[in-house]
Design an enzyme around this catalytic site. Structure first.
Site, PDB file in Angstrom:
ATOM      1  N   CYS A   1      43.085  36.555  28.701  1.00  0.00           N
ATOM      2  CA  CYS A   1      44.202  35.733  28.233  1.00  0.00           C
ATOM      3  C   CYS A   1      44.175  34.306  28.768  1.00  0.00           C
ATOM      4  CB  CYS A   1      45.522  36.396  28.605  1.00  0.00           C
ATOM      5  SG  CYS A   1      45.724  38.029  27.875  1.00  0.00           S
TER       6      CYS A   1
ATOM      7  N   HIS B   1      51.087  35.424  21.120  1.00  0.00           N
ATOM      8  CA  HIS B   1      49.998  35.276  22.091  1.00  0.00           C
ATOM      9  C   HIS B   1      48.639  35.549  21.462  1.00  0.00           C
ATOM     10  CE1 HIS B   1      47.509  35.508  25.555  1.00  0.00           C
ATOM     11  NE2 HIS B   1      47.594  36.816  25.743  1.00  0.00           N
TER      12      HIS B   1
ATOM     13  N   CYS C   1      48.611  35.317  33.500  1.00  0.00           N
ATOM     14  CA  CYS C   1      48.001  36.562  33.967  1.00  0.00           C
ATOM     15  C   CYS C   1      46.946  36.960  32.950  1.00  0.00           C
ATOM     16  CB  CYS C   1      49.047  37.663  34.110  1.00  0.00           C
ATOM     17  SG  CYS C   1      49.825  38.140  32.550  1.00  0.00           S
TER      18      CYS C   1
END
Length: 424
Positions: free
Chosen positions: A86, A380, A410
């Site tokens: 990510c 996302h 994170c």
């Protein structure tokens, strides 16, 4: 020398399976970079490098950066793809910072893209081996014999796992476990998710978020135009969120679809530049990269707690404290993850035992965190989110006359990222 960020933009972020379902990450990346170049009076031939992030790679085009670059920049501009789960766009941006501060580049385009509507579907190991054997056979009979060992179960497609390779735990299950271990209540998670949607809706309606978005005319007919994120729910409420069933622990859990970021398609791009080159081109930067830090922890522990460890390192490298941070942009994988990291920063015990400090690190007032919503509402796209966080933070620092901001992310594998940005 602190690297300047002179411009940035992104596509709308749309839920997987909706507007961009027939597009590729490459097409989305091309759109973001094309718009970035159109918004910046920098000739494309001044770009020294393109660095682009993605997580779910296209087997037919594994270097997405090169494919994006070939359609948007001169053919002699090198391009490289990076992948750090990510935090992939953050990796692309910091790689660009490293090139500029090492003096080997003056202008770098960085960002990332993801199209989770088009996840590659794999063949089983036995089917794959059989196809390879058949391709090497010298006769039709030998090719047919290669398939005789196959069973119906071998023909079932294999989808990529959204789980830790080392532990087998999904990120959602890890968020659920963190919520239990850290005492994060269902009500607090729902309240955070509600704030994400409300703030994102306000930022869309008043034009702040819209200004960062490059509208997309959707191929192949180009008749439909997508101008905004489609995951923001202005009509949601605490009642609606509290009525959702837990997803990862259906009996005792508290993490729901409403307090989790959705699977999303989208792309982002930013332009990094040496301050001397920005001065030569008479460009006013949005801000500068003051410092950054990547960290990692045992994935079997607090999987999504990486930002709690990365932030103090980035702050120390920047020569400031958390009290100096005017705005904080935290990637919202899950509300439980955000609240767990904030809890850690506010804990004297965590500061002493985990960070080696005399006490707590602290954090900004919640009203200064994700002031235009976060990934729970906006979405996302794994490879693109870091670009969105960076651009939004710099734009809001300018609007609010702030000096320092911090981005945290994170990432799978127990990794964490933090970057301190300074307004120009």
């Amino acid at each position: 020398m602190k690297t300047a960020i002179v411009s940035g933009c992104r596509t709308p972020f749309t839920r997987a399976g909706t507007h961009f379902a027939r597009m590729t990450a490459i097409e989305l990346g091309r759109h973001a970079v094309t718009e970035l170049l159109a918004r910046t009076p920098v000739p494309p031939d001044l770009v020294d490098q393109l660095i682009y992030g993605t997580v779910v790679h296209d087997p037919q085009a594994p270097n997405i950066a090169r494919e994006v670059g070939l359609a948007t920049l001169p053919k002699d501009v090198p391009a490289t793809t990076v992948s750090r789960a990510c935090a992939s766009a953050n990796q692309a941006i910091t790689d660009g910072v490293n090139l500029i501060e090492a003096g080997v580049a003056d202008v770098v385009v960085a960002g990332g893209a993801e199209c989770l509507s088009r996840v590659p579907i794999l063949a089983s190991d036995r089917l794959a081996r059989t196809l390879v054997s058949a391709s090497k056979a010298r006769s039709l009979g030998a090719r047919l014999r290669a398939f005789t060992a196959l069973r119906p179960r071998d023909l079932v497609p294999v989808a990529p796992a959204i789980a830790e390779y080392s532990t087998g735990e999904t990120m959602g299950a890890a968020a659920e476990r963190m919520a239990k271990e850290n005492g994060i209540s269902r009500e607090d998670q729902d309240r955070w998710a509600l704030g994400s949607h409300r703030k994102a809706h306000a930022g869309t309606e008043d034009g702040r978020l819209a200004a960062e978005i490059a509208p997309v005319y959707v191929p192949p007919r180009y008749a439909d135009i997508v101008e905004r994120d489609n995951g923001i729910r202005p009509d949601t409420s605490m009642g609606a969120l509290s009525g959702l069933r837990p997803v990862f622990d259906r009996r005792f859990g508290s993490v729901t679809a409403g307090s989790s970021s959705p699977l999303t398609d989208g792309a982002s791009a930013v332009m990094l530049m040496a301050p001397t080159r920005a001065h030569e081109l008479q460009l006013e930067p949005l801000g500068h990269v003051r410092s950054y830090a990547f960290t990692a922890l045992d994935p079997g522990a607090q999987l999504l707690q990486g930002p709690a460890y990365a932030a103090p390192i980035a702050l120390e490298r920047a020569g400031i404290t958390m009290a100096d941070i005017d705005l904080l942009e935290m990637h919202e994988a899950f509300a439980a993850q955000v609240l767990s990291n904030l809890q850690a920063w506010d804990s004297d015990a965590f500061g002493r035992d985990e960070l080696g400090r005399s006490g707590r690190l602290g954090h900004p007032d919640p009203e200064a965190i994700n002031v235009m919503g976060g990934s729970i509402a906006i979405g996302h796209p794994f490879g693109a989110t870091g670009g969105r966080l960076t651009v939004t933070l710099l734009n809001e620092l300018k609007r609010r006359d702030g000096q320092f901001g911090m981005v945290t992310v994170c990432a799978a594998g127990g990794m964490g990222f933090a970057m301190v940005l300074e307004r120009a």
